[in-house]
Design an enzyme around this catalytic site. Structure first.
Site, PDB file in Angstrom:
ATOM      1  N   ARG A  74       0.739  -1.320  -0.089  1.00  0.00           N
ATOM      2  CA  ARG A  74       0.169  -0.048   0.076  1.00  0.00           C
ATOM      3  C   ARG A  74       0.989   1.186   0.273  1.00  0.00           C
ATOM      4  O   ARG A  74       1.662   0.976   0.511  1.00  0.00           O
ATOM      5  CB  ARG A  74      -0.651   0.241   1.526  1.00  0.00           C
ATOM      6  CG  ARG A  74      -2.163  -0.413   1.719  1.00  0.00           C
ATOM      7  CD  ARG A  74      -3.037  -0.980   2.280  1.00  0.00           C
ATOM      8  NE  ARG A  74      -2.885  -1.273   3.500  1.00  0.00           N
ATOM      9  CZ  ARG A  74      -1.519  -0.823   4.742  1.00  0.00           C
ATOM     10  NH1 ARG A  74      -1.755   0.766   4.713  1.00  0.00           N
ATOM     11  NH2 ARG A  74      -1.477  -0.724   5.556  1.00  0.00           N
ATOM     12  N   TYR A 202      -1.280  -3.716  -6.880  1.00  0.00           N
ATOM     13  CA  TYR A 202      -1.092  -4.669  -5.910  1.00  0.00           C
ATOM     14  C   TYR A 202      -2.330  -4.604  -3.755  1.00  0.00           C
ATOM     15  O   TYR A 202      -2.428  -3.119  -4.430  1.00  0.00           O
ATOM     16  CB  TYR A 202      -0.118  -4.557  -5.030  1.00  0.00           C
ATOM     17  CG  TYR A 202       0.322  -4.835  -4.282  1.00  0.00           C
ATOM     18  CD1 TYR A 202       0.788  -6.083  -4.180  1.00  0.00           C
ATOM     19  CD2 TYR A 202       0.588  -5.410  -3.093  1.00  0.00           C
ATOM     20  CE1 TYR A 202       1.400  -8.006  -4.099  1.00  0.00           C
ATOM     21  CE2 TYR A 202       0.922  -6.012  -2.104  1.00  0.00           C
ATOM     22  CZ  TYR A 202       1.561  -7.329  -2.739  1.00  0.00           C
ATOM     23  OH  TYR A 202       1.768  -8.729  -1.675  1.00  0.00           O
ATOM     24  N   LYS A 211      -9.441  -2.186   1.586  1.00  0.00           N
ATOM     25  CA  LYS A 211      -9.639  -0.944   2.693  1.00  0.00           C
ATOM     26  C   LYS A 211      -9.725  -0.197   2.488  1.00  0.00           C
ATOM     27  O   LYS A 211     -10.357   0.899   2.771  1.00  0.00           O
ATOM     28  CB  LYS A 211      -7.387  -1.107   2.792  1.00  0.00           C
ATOM     29  CG  LYS A 211      -6.471  -1.963   3.745  1.00  0.00           C
ATOM     30  CD  LYS A 211      -7.496  -2.480   4.515  1.00  0.00           C
ATOM     31  CE  LYS A 211      -6.586  -3.432   6.029  1.00  0.00           C
ATOM     32  NZ  LYS A 211      -5.855  -4.435   5.347  1.00  0.00           N
ATOM     33  N   HIS A 231      -9.992  -2.341  11.808  1.00  0.00           N
ATOM     34  CA  HIS A 231      -9.396  -2.937  10.977  1.00  0.00           C
ATOM     35  C   HIS A 231      -8.954  -4.337  12.472  1.00  0.00           C
ATOM     36  O   HIS A 231      -7.838  -4.018  13.002  1.00  0.00           O
ATOM     37  CB  HIS A 231      -7.787  -2.741  11.476  1.00  0.00           C
ATOM     38  CG  HIS A 231      -7.103  -2.968   9.493  1.00  0.00           C
ATOM     39  ND1 HIS A 231      -5.508  -2.763  10.839  1.00  0.00           N
ATOM     40  CD2 HIS A 231      -7.142  -4.012   9.507  1.00  0.00           C
ATOM     41  CE1 HIS A 231      -4.258  -3.437   9.706  1.00  0.00           C
ATOM     42  NE2 HIS A 231      -5.623  -4.445   9.028  1.00  0.00           N
ATOM     43  N   SER A 253      -0.793  -3.677  10.519  1.00  0.00           N
ATOM     44  CA  SER A 253      -0.229  -4.210   9.635  1.00  0.00           C
ATOM     45  C   SER A 253       0.603  -4.982   9.535  1.00  0.00           C
ATOM     46  O   SER A 253       1.374  -4.444  10.147  1.00  0.00           O
ATOM     47  CB  SER A 253      -0.929  -3.019   8.771  1.00  0.00           C
ATOM     48  OG  SER A 253      -1.593  -3.026   7.968  1.00  0.00           O
ATOM     49  N   CYS A 255       1.411  -7.527  12.250  1.00  0.00           N
ATOM     50  CA  CYS A 255       1.605  -7.780  13.334  1.00  0.00           C
ATOM     51  C   CYS A 255       0.493  -8.226  13.633  1.00  0.00           C
ATOM     52  O   CYS A 255       0.438  -8.836  15.129  1.00  0.00           O
ATOM     53  CB  CYS A 255       1.187  -6.330  14.079  1.00  0.00           C
ATOM     54  SG  CYS A 255       2.380  -4.953  13.868  1.00  0.00           S
ATOM     55  N   ASP A 282      -8.984  -9.877   9.734  1.00  0.00           N
ATOM     56  CA  ASP A 282      -8.198  -8.394   8.691  1.00  0.00           C
ATOM     57  C   ASP A 282      -9.759  -7.596   8.857  1.00  0.00           C
ATOM     58  O   ASP A 282      -9.264  -5.716   9.683  1.00  0.00           O
ATOM     59  CB  ASP A 282      -7.852  -8.181   7.401  1.00  0.00           C
ATOM     60  CG  ASP A 282      -7.287  -7.365   7.097  1.00  0.00           C
ATOM     61  OD1 ASP A 282      -6.375  -6.713   8.043  1.00  0.00           O
ATOM     62  OD2 ASP A 282      -7.047  -6.128   6.056  1.00  0.00           O
ATOM     63  N   ARG A 375       1.817 -12.680  -0.793  1.00  0.00           N
ATOM     64  CA  ARG A 375      -0.082 -12.889   0.287  1.00  0.00           C
ATOM     65  C   ARG A 375       0.262 -14.047  -0.512  1.00  0.00           C
ATOM     66  O   ARG A 375       0.354 -14.192  -1.454  1.00  0.00           O
ATOM     67  CB  ARG A 375      -0.069 -11.507   0.181  1.00  0.00           C
ATOM     68  CG  ARG A 375       0.839 -10.093   0.859  1.00  0.00           C
ATOM     69  CD  ARG A 375      -0.738  -9.623   1.820  1.00  0.00           C
ATOM     70  NE  ARG A 375      -0.181  -9.067   2.742  1.00  0.00           N
ATOM     71  CZ  ARG A 375      -1.038  -8.406   4.023  1.00  0.00           C
ATOM     72  NH1 ARG A 375      -1.315  -9.489   4.097  1.00  0.00           N
ATOM     73  NH2 ARG A 375       0.133  -7.372   4.223  1.00  0.00           N
TER      74      ARG A 375
HETATM   75  P1  GTP Z   1      -2.058  -7.804   7.884  1.00  0.00           P
HETATM   76  O1  GTP Z   1      -2.341  -8.526   6.308  1.00  0.00           O
HETATM   77  O2  GTP Z   1      -1.290  -6.629   7.321  1.00  0.00           O
HETATM   78  O3  GTP Z   1      -2.589  -6.525   7.990  1.00  0.00           O
HETATM   79  O4  GTP Z   1      -0.971  -8.692   8.970  1.00  0.00           O
HETATM   80  P2  GTP Z   1      -1.924  -9.050   9.850  1.00  0.00           P
HETATM   81  O5  GTP Z   1      -2.211  -8.176  10.833  1.00  0.00           O
HETATM   82  O6  GTP Z   1      -2.833  -9.935   9.660  1.00  0.00           O
HETATM   83  O7  GTP Z   1      -0.198 -10.145  10.515  1.00  0.00           O
HETATM   84  P3  GTP Z   1      -0.527 -11.889  10.028  1.00  0.00           P
HETATM   85  O8  GTP Z   1      -0.942 -12.682  11.167  1.00  0.00           O
HETATM   86  O9  GTP Z   1       0.181 -11.729   8.902  1.00  0.00           O
HETATM   87  O10 GTP Z   1       1.581 -11.503  10.582  1.00  0.00           O
HETATM   88  C1  GTP Z   1       2.502 -10.854  10.180  1.00  0.00           C
HETATM   89  C2  GTP Z   1       4.090 -11.391  10.770  1.00  0.00           C
HETATM   90  O11 GTP Z   1       3.730 -10.926  12.213  1.00  0.00           O
HETATM   91  C3  GTP Z   1       4.483 -12.322  10.009  1.00  0.00           C
HETATM   92  O12 GTP Z   1       5.825 -12.634   9.372  1.00  0.00           O
HETATM   93  C4  GTP Z   1       4.054 -13.294  11.399  1.00  0.00           C
HETATM   94  O13 GTP Z   1       4.891 -14.684  11.774  1.00  0.00           O
HETATM   95  C5  GTP Z   1       4.380 -12.168  12.962  1.00  0.00           C
HETATM   96  N1  GTP Z   1       3.939 -13.234  14.310  1.00  0.00           N
HETATM   97  C6  GTP Z   1       2.731 -13.399  13.768  1.00  0.00           C
HETATM   98  N2  GTP Z   1       1.949 -13.498  15.292  1.00  0.00           N
HETATM   99  C7  GTP Z   1       3.341 -12.857  15.607  1.00  0.00           C
HETATM  100  C8  GTP Z   1       3.478 -13.454  17.479  1.00  0.00           C
HETATM  101  O14 GTP Z   1       2.493 -13.890  18.548  1.00  0.00           O
HETATM  102  N3  GTP Z   1       4.787 -13.766  17.672  1.00  0.00           N
HETATM  103  C9  GTP Z   1       5.770 -12.925  17.034  1.00  0.00           C
HETATM  104  N4  GTP Z   1       7.210 -12.970  17.851  1.00  0.00           N
HETATM  105  N5  GTP Z   1       5.515 -12.804  16.076  1.00  0.00           N
HETATM  106  C10 GTP Z   1       4.413 -12.835  15.422  1.00  0.00           C
HETATM  107  C1  SPV Z   2      -2.644  -4.446   5.274  1.00  0.00           C
HETATM  108  O1  SPV Z   2      -1.835  -3.932   5.041  1.00  0.00           O
HETATM  109  O2  SPV Z   2      -3.010  -3.979   6.885  1.00  0.00           O
HETATM  110  C2  SPV Z   2      -3.168  -5.605   4.657  1.00  0.00           C
HETATM  111  C3  SPV Z   2      -2.705  -6.281   2.974  1.00  0.00           C
HETATM  112  O3  SPV Z   2      -4.128  -6.286   5.124  1.00  0.00           O
HETATM  113  S1  SPV Z   2      -3.789  -4.528   1.857  1.00  0.00           S
HETATM  114  O4  SPV Z   2      -5.025  -5.882   1.621  1.00  0.00           O
HETATM  115  O5  SPV Z   2      -2.680  -4.368   0.745  1.00  0.00           O
HETATM  116  O6  SPV Z   2      -4.428  -3.864   2.865  1.00  0.00           O
HETATM  117 MN    MN Z   3      -4.878  -5.761   7.640  1.00  0.00          MN
END
Ligand code: GTP
Ligand code: SPV
Ligand code: MN
Length: 593
Positions: A74, A202, A211, A231, A253, A255, A282, A375
């Site tokens: 983004r 993308y 979003k 979110h 994002s 996290c 999400d 992704r």
């Molecule tokens: P968006 O799709 O961007 O909104 O991201 P998201 O919030 O869904 O994040 P996602 O669950 O994909 O995690 C992103 C990164 O954080 C990955 O590399 C995970 O491995 C890492 N991660 C997730 N949960 C944990 C946790 O409990 N501990 C640690 N150390 N890393 C974590």
């Molecule tokens: C984020 O960045 O929080 C996502 C991926 O979930 S996107 O669809 O690019 O916003």
């Molecule tokens: Mn997101």
């Protein structure tokens, strides 16, 4: 080869006609949602190279896509809220006057689909035809966007059928145009429910249901109509007695939302009979029910999840979900068996492979093979842990709201708010280290209120006020918590094991929601688990490490308060609710004493 319009709705036809006049495509294809039509489009993508067919024996229905190298995340600096008044976009959004934006973008959109196909995607955010769903129409020249939208939303003719003659739909105009990053714009027009996006193909820039609509436009609609667009993950935690409480979790994002939404309980908890159910990973649309509780529904139909770090160990359910009918974007292509790979997949690095750019990949290379924001796009229904409530148009009743961010210091593993307003304060001040999900510098701490910094479609002060006001309308308010899975020791190592073990923290929250006050003590910043309140048995965490994880360091918090003050000053154009100022004062008093 254009097909016939799928509706007689005059407003829709007008929107499509006017768009076609501007964009000048060679054909117009209305997306009916049928398998046959999607197959045809997929086959076309295989011919153009937009998609690469993966090993259909090992991973049926799976494809690989590579985005342009300059188009991988983004673009927050090129994302605009085009409200009539600048003040309505507020201090945290980029603003452009609607006329200016339309004039500027019209020039770019003009003839941008010459020689190309213009796709018209009718889609619904939420169960088609349900009271809480909203219809959108995205016009795009990207077949990849069509195929992704067909997974991420409920797309097809039935959306137009339920729309009938109504003019109540969000108009999304998208063209990949030349993909020139300098002319990339993601513009939102809250007054007219329009989105204009150009020069990116993308993720959140291009899949306009996500979003752009479900957060930026919907947050405006929600404020006007008395609900919330957030979110957030929606998940159910089932205790061994079969009772389920539903939690919301707002993390910025990258996290950990997808991870927690699909959490697999640790062995010990599985044996006891704990289960975790995913309703969404999400975005959550929230309403107050007739019963005075807060209800949440997932407007999406798919997961657009971060690939790197996803493994059988960290996210078993995601690994299961992406075994079939999945589009992978910007991951490594393993040429030996025609499959995919990424860092942290828990599988050996492939010897004969291409990196996300399509170049020969060397496992010893300093650069990662998969892009950090690579992704997978897969249907929610593919996850073995999808909740039976996923298709319930009313959604699920919420007991707890969790805020969190990526902080290597200051913020303890978990604490709870004293009450709703305190919880809103905590959410409003969440800080987090930036990630690859947005272009720009990675790893700097920034305030990301409610994990919505790049997604609040109006003035942040008004948004905070809306949160406070909603609290007054919810008779049975959810408890609010804050977590930080990312606190590090002096060697920079995460102290908390995270992932499945996060259930231990959720279990503590569950009990707090049940009113088990015996597990709770008060600290300067909020409620915390008392000795033995949080189960850490079997983790091998010694008392010292646990103290560090839970520590509230007054010096660090004094600094935190200064940062919060600076942030509040930035948003205080008379719009910051007094309730939040009061909370900040109280926190300062508690830390000083
Ligand atoms: P968006 O799709 O961007 O909104 O991201 P998201 O919030 O869904 O994040 P996602 O669950 O994909 O995690 C992103 C990164 O954080 C990955 O590399 C995970 O491995 C890492 N991660 C997730 N949960 C944990 C946790 O409990 N501990 C640690 N150390 N890393 C974590
Ligand atoms: C984020 O960045 O929080 C996502 C991926 O979930 S996107 O669809 O690019 O916003
Ligand atoms: Mn997101």
């Amino acid at each position: 080869m254009s097909n016939k319009p799928l509706t007689k709705n005059k407003q829709v036809l007008k929107f499509v006609d006017e768009s076609a006049k501007l964009l000048n495509p060679s054909e117009i294809i209305w997306i009916d949602g049928s398998k046959e039509q999607l197959n045809t489009i997929r086959n076309k993508c295989l011919k153009t190279g937009e998609l690469i067919e993966l090993n259909q024996e090992i991973m049926p229905g799976c494809y690989l896509h590579r985005s342009a190298v300059n188009d991988v995340a983004r673009v927050e600096d090129r994302t605009f809220i085009c409200s009539e008044k600048k003040e309505d976009a507020g201090p945290l959004n980029n603003w452009m006057a609607p006329n200016e934006a339309k004039n500027k973008l019209s020039i770019l959109f003009n003839d941008s689909m010459k020689g190309r196909t213009m796709y018209v995607i009718p889609f619904s955010m939420g169960i088609v035809g349900s009271e809480f769903a909203k219809v959108g129409i995205e016009i795009t020249d990207s077949a990849y966007v069509v195929l992704n939208m067909a997974i991420m939303t409920r797309a097809g003719k039935e959306c137009l059928d339920v729309l009938g003659d109504s003019n109540d739909f969000v108009r999304g105009l998208h063209s990949t145009c030349t993909l020139n990053a300098e002319d990339r714009y993601i513009c939102h027009f809250p007054k007219t429910n329009e989105i204009w996006s150009i020069n990116s193909g993308y993720g959140g820039n291009a899949l306009l249901g996500k979003k752009c609509f479900a957060l930026r436009i919907a947050s405006n609609q929600a404020r006007n109509e008395g609900w919330m667009a957030e979110h957030m993950v929606i998940m159910g935690v089932e205790k061994p007695n079969g009772e389920i409480k539903y939690f919301l979790a707002a993390f910025p994002s990258q996290c950990g939302k997808t991870n927690i939404a699909m959490l697999v309980p640790p062995e010990k908890y599985l044996k006891k009979g704990y289960k975790v159910w995913c309703v969404g990973d999400d975005i959550a649309w929230l309403r107050v029910g007739d019963d005075g509780r807060l209800w949440a529904m997932n407007p999406e139909n798919g997961f657009f999840g971060v690939a790197p770090g996803t493994s059988e160990k960290t996210n078993f359910n995601a690994m299961k979900a992406i075994e079939h009918d999945t589009i992978f974007t910007n991951v490594v292509h393993d040429l030996d068996n025609n499959t995919v790979w990424w860092e942290g997949m828990g599988k050996e690095c492939p010897k004969n492979a291409l990196n996300w750019k399509g170049e020969k990949f060397d496992c010893n290379s300093k650069e990662t093979g998969a892009h950090a924001n690579s992704r997978f796009t897969t249907s929610c229904k593919n996850s073995p842990a999808i909740s039976i409530e996923f298709d319930n148009p009313k959604g699920v009743p919420i007991d707890a709201i969790i805020f969190g961010g990526r902080r290597n210091d200051t913020v303890p593993l978990v604490y709870g708010a004293f009450d709703w307003d305190h919880g809103v304060f905590i959410g409003s001040t969440i800080g987090s280290s930036t990630t690859a999900a947005q272009s720009g510098v990675v790893g700097v701490t920034r305030r990301d209120p409610m994990a919505m910094l790049p997604f609040i479609g109006y003035n942040v002060g008004d948004y905070f006020k809306h949160w406070i006001d909603m609290g007054k309308k919810i008779k049975h308010q959810p408890k609010i918590f804050c977590v930080n899975w990312f606190r590090t020791d002096e060697h920079g190592k995460f102290m908390w094991p995270g992932f499945g073990e996060n259930l231990r923290v959720l279990d503590w929250m569950y009990d707090v929601c049940e009113g088990k006050d015996g597990n709770v003590k008060k600290s300067e910043i909020g409620l915390m688990p008392n000795e033995g309140g949080l189960d850490i048995e079997g983790l091998g965490l010694n008392g010292d490490l646990m103290n560090k994880l839970m520590n509230v360091d007054k010096k660090e918090w004094a600094k935190e308060i200064e940062e919060i003050k600076a942030f509040y000053t930035k948003i205080n154009d008379g719009k910051l609710p007094n309730e939040l100022k009061v909370q900040l004062d109280r926190l300062e008093m508690r830390i000083k004493n």
